[in-house]
Design an enzyme around this catalytic site. Sequence first.
Site, PDB file in Angstrom:
ATOM      1  N   ARG A 114     -43.553 -58.425   8.308  1.00  0.00           N
ATOM      2  CA  ARG A 114     -44.278 -58.099   9.540  1.00  0.00           C
ATOM      3  C   ARG A 114     -43.305 -57.689  10.655  1.00  0.00           C
ATOM      4  NH1 ARG A 114     -49.257 -59.038  12.128  1.00  0.00           N
ATOM      5  NH2 ARG A 114     -49.166 -60.040  14.178  1.00  0.00           N
TER       6      ARG A 114
ATOM      7  N   TYR B 209     -40.331 -57.017  20.197  1.00  0.00           N
ATOM      8  CA  TYR B 209     -39.754 -56.070  19.246  1.00  0.00           C
ATOM      9  C   TYR B 209     -38.972 -54.964  19.945  1.00  0.00           C
ATOM     10  CZ  TYR B 209     -42.692 -58.405  15.857  1.00  0.00           C
ATOM     11  OH  TYR B 209     -43.276 -59.353  15.066  1.00  0.00           O
TER      12      TYR B 209
END
Length: 316
Positions: A264, A296
């Site tokens: 993920r 991220y």
Amino acid sequence: MAGTASIHAQISGYLDHLVVEKGSSPHTLAAYRRDLDRYRRYLEAAGVTDLTGVSEAHVEGFRADLATADPDTGRKALAASSVARALAAVRGLHRFATRDGVTDVDAASAVSPPTPPKRLPKAVPVDRMIAMIEAAGGTETDTEPARLRDRAMLELLYASGARAAELISLDVDDLDGLDRPEGGSVILRGKGGKERVVPLGRPACEAVGAYLVRARPALAVKGGPALFLNARGGRLSRQTLWNVVTVAARRAGLTQEVSPHTFRHSFATHLLDGGADIRVVQELLGHASVTTTQVYTLVTVDTLREVWAECHPRAR
């Protein structure tokens, strides 16, 4: 002030509320049950037998107890993230008790959980991710059905960014358009039962299609809708998925720790590295807030810095 049911009964009522009203996952319920059982034991040791007798000092004391090691029993201090999770369960319990009229005052409302240190997700480079997927093989047996199943699971994990719980809860009917030239899609059910549709590329479609045609019929001895099956024909467990990922990582020669969540992380990081808009990634991951997805972006900035330091003529 209503009722003086035991703490055990009050906790049971709260957990039932999470199932019926909130649609919490079995994994979340198990974690909350463990944390609240520890809270119950702490309160009972302090002479408190129901939530009406809990004060803010009791909640503060429980928080301190979680973060403190006990040399006599060998109990270790919990990490800040674990303390925060346990406090979330306690705060939810007291908030529910107040709203339900069990208590007049929310004793936990002013007790803040510790702030866990920010840890950046560890993405696997694209070439290593592909090597892991290609190394997937049967972990229960080295039969063809197991190999095809494991390859399909890892392709689907990386193609969709699914959580482990979302992947193993998939049914066959959650897939669509696997034979379309442009690729298909999968319906993922995230936290709180919220659904999202995620597109799938050709590699994932072909791997899942091969599993459905050549492997699943051999595993489906019990029938049922589950997509991924174990050797006994039942729905695959989280533990088996972890084993599949661990074996694939070892076969591919990866030395870092790899879990289903690594897929993920890598899904999100590789999308952003490729120029995807962060809000698109947010939707694909099923995050309620873009703030959660922004972690991220820190990973991709680090990647840019490394490339710049290696390649720019004035970097040194």
